[in-house]
Design a protein around this motif. Structure first.
Motif, PDB file in Angstrom:
ATOM      1  N   ASP A 195      11.504  14.752   5.749  1.00  0.00           N
ATOM      2  CA  ASP A 195      10.432  15.277   6.614  1.00  0.00           C
ATOM      3  C   ASP A 195       9.632  14.150   7.280  1.00  0.00           C
ATOM      4  O   ASP A 195      10.213  13.272   7.886  1.00  0.00           O
ATOM      5  N   GLU A 196       8.322  14.178   7.179  1.00  0.00           N
ATOM      6  CA  GLU A 196       7.479  13.174   7.845  1.00  0.00           C
ATOM      7  C   GLU A 196       6.267  12.867   6.984  1.00  0.00           C
ATOM      8  O   GLU A 196       5.905  13.660   6.108  1.00  0.00           O
ATOM      9  N   ILE A 197       5.660  11.719   7.247  1.00  0.00           N
ATOM     10  CA  ILE A 197       4.348  11.409   6.657  1.00  0.00           C
ATOM     11  C   ILE A 197       3.488  10.933   7.823  1.00  0.00           C
ATOM     12  O   ILE A 197       3.771   9.902   8.442  1.00  0.00           O
ATOM     13  N   SER A 198       2.458  11.726   8.149  1.00  0.00           N
ATOM     14  CA  SER A 198       1.659  11.456   9.351  1.00  0.00           C
ATOM     15  C   SER A 198       0.279  12.095   9.162  1.00  0.00           C
ATOM     16  O   SER A 198       0.065  12.787   8.167  1.00  0.00           O
ATOM     17  N   PRO A 199      -0.605  11.917  10.132  1.00  0.00           N
ATOM     18  CA  PRO A 199      -1.921  12.595   9.991  1.00  0.00           C
ATOM     19  C   PRO A 199      -1.822  14.127  10.030  1.00  0.00           C
ATOM     20  O   PRO A 199      -2.789  14.816   9.734  1.00  0.00           O
ATOM     21  N   ASP A 200      -0.633  14.671  10.385  1.00  0.00           N
ATOM     22  CA  ASP A 200      -0.427  16.120  10.264  1.00  0.00           C
ATOM     23  C   ASP A 200      -0.308  16.535   8.803  1.00  0.00           C
ATOM     24  O   ASP A 200      -0.605  17.673   8.452  1.00  0.00           O
ATOM     25  N   SER A 201       0.182  15.633   7.980  1.00  0.00           N
ATOM     26  CA  SER A 201       0.532  16.009   6.600  1.00  0.00           C
ATOM     27  C   SER A 201      -0.309  15.292   5.546  1.00  0.00           C
ATOM     28  O   SER A 201      -0.035  15.419   4.356  1.00  0.00           O
ATOM     29  N   CYS A 202      -1.301  14.527   5.999  1.00  0.00           N
ATOM     30  CA  CYS A 202      -2.189  13.816   5.065  1.00  0.00           C
ATOM     31  C   CYS A 202      -3.635  14.138   5.411  1.00  0.00           C
ATOM     32  O   CYS A 202      -3.944  14.430   6.561  1.00  0.00           O
ATOM     33  N   ARG A 203      -4.531  14.032   4.440  1.00  0.00           N
ATOM     34  CA  ARG A 203      -5.965  13.973   4.770  1.00  0.00           C
ATOM     35  C   ARG A 203      -6.380  12.520   4.683  1.00  0.00           C
ATOM     36  O   ARG A 203      -6.214  11.884   3.641  1.00  0.00           O
ATOM     37  N   LEU A 204      -6.894  12.014   5.793  1.00  0.00           N
ATOM     38  CA  LEU A 204      -7.269  10.605   5.903  1.00  0.00           C
ATOM     39  C   LEU A 204      -8.722  10.535   6.346  1.00  0.00           C
ATOM     40  O   LEU A 204      -9.067  11.068   7.406  1.00  0.00           O
TER      41      LEU A 204
END
Ligand code: TMP
Ligand code: ASP
Length: 251
Positions: A195-204
Motif C-alpha cells: 500500500d502506501e505510507i503518506s499524510p493520508d494514512s498517518c497523523r502527523l
C-alpha cells in the motif's frame, strides 16, 4: 498510462498491470475521501505528493530491512511495485490518543499512550472497516498466527523508525495505518509491507505547535491540506524533486 490493463481501483489509488510478471503499477489519484466516502473531494497535487512521500518512506524502511512492495518511482504519479496478495486488514499503530480511539473511549485527543498500541481493522467498506481481534482474524482465515506475529513485530519496527525519522524534522507521529500482503515464493508466502505510507494514512502533528499536517485537515474541514502535505515533504527534504506541485497545475 490508460492503455494499461486496470487491475483494481480504490478510493485514492489505481493498480495497473506491470511491465513484468509479479509487478504492478500503483497510480496515485488526487481524490480524497473520508468517513467511508461520505465526504469526497479532488485535491490537486495530492497524488503527486503522496507518491513521492511514500517512495521516500518505503525506501528508508527498505534500508533498515523492512521489506516492502516498492520497487521504484516511475513518474510524478506512478510507482512500480511488487504484486502481493493483500491481507484484508488495516493495521493501525497509535502513540497518542486521536481519532476513533478518542471517540471510542471518550479520551481527550493528544493524551500520550503509556505504550504504543496496535489495532486490526477488517478492510471492508460495506461494513465500515470494523475493529477486530486476533481471534476473528484466525477464525475467518484472514491471516494465520505466524502472519499476525510478523505484522505486529514489523509494525512496531516501522513505528520506532518513523517516529524517529519524523521526530528529527519536528513532526510527531501520532498514529498511522499500514497494510500487508503476501509475497509468494513457490509454496511459501512472506508477509511484506504494501500500500502506501503518506499524510493520508498517518497523523502527523507539528512537534512544537501540534498543528495537524495530515488528512485530518480534510476530514475536519480545516483547509490547507495540500499546503500541509507540502510542508511534510519539505521537511523530509524532498520538495526539490517536485517544485511545481505547490504552484498547482501539475498533472
Ligand atoms: P482512526 O483514528 O480514524 O481509526 O485512524 C487511525 C489512523 O489510521 C490514522 O492515522 C488515519 C489512518 N486511517 C487510514 O489510513 N484510513 C482509514 O480509512 C482510516 C479510518 C484511518
Ligand atoms: N480513508 C478514509 C479516511 O481516512 C475513509 C474513507 O475512505 O472513507 O477517513
Amino acid at each position: 498510462m490508460n492503455r494499461r490493463k486496470k487491475i483494481y481501483e480504490g478510493k485514492a489509488k489505481i493498480l495497473y498491470e506491470g511491465p513484468e510478471p509479479g509487478t504492478l503499477i500503483q497510480y496515485f489519484k488526487d481524490d480524497a475521501t473520508a468517513f467511508n466516502s461520505q465526504k469526497k473531494a479532488v485535491l490537486e497535487g495530492k497524488g503527486v505528493l503522496n507518491n513521492r512521500i511514500s517512495e521516500f518512506v518505503m525506501t528508508r524502511l527498505n534500508g533498515i530491512g523492512v521489506q516492502n512492495h516498492f520497487i521504484k518511482r516511475m513518474n510524478l504519479r506512478e510507482q512500480l511495485i511488487r504484486e502481493v496478495e493483500m491481507i484484508p486488514l488495516e493495521v493501525v499503530c497509535r502513540n497518542i490518543v486521536a481519532g476513533s480511539m478518542a471517540e471510542r473511549f471518550g479520551l481527550p485527543e493528544g493524551q500520550a499512550l503509556p505504550r504504543s498500541i496496535i489495532e486490526f481493522y477488517f478492510k471492508d467498506d460495506k461494513l465500515g472497516d470494523p475493529l477486530v481481534t486476533e481471534e476473528h482474524i484466525t477464525a475467518f482465515n484472514w491471516a494465520n498466527t505466524q502472519e499476525i506475529d510478523d505484522m505486529l513485530a514489523t509494525t512496531l519496527r516501522v513505528n520506532d523508525y518513523l517516529s524517529g525519522m519524523f521526530g528529527a524534522v519536528g513532526i510527531t507521529l501520532v498514529d498511522f495505518k499500514i497494510e500487508y500482503g503476501r509475497l509468494w515464493e513457490g509454496d511459501f508466502a512472506r508477509v511484506i509491507l504494501a500500500d502506501e505510507i503518506s499524510p493520508d494514512s498517518c497523523r502527523l502533528w507539528d512537534a512544537t505547535t501540534n498543528e495537524k499536517l495530515d488528512k485530518d485537515r480534510f476530514r475536519r474541514d480545516m483547509g490547507g491540506v495540500i499546503e500541509s502535505y507540502t510542508e511534510v515533504a519539505r521537511r523530509l527534504g524532498i520538495m526539490k524533486d517536485m517544485p511545481r506541485v505547490i504552484e498547482g497545475g501539475v498533472s
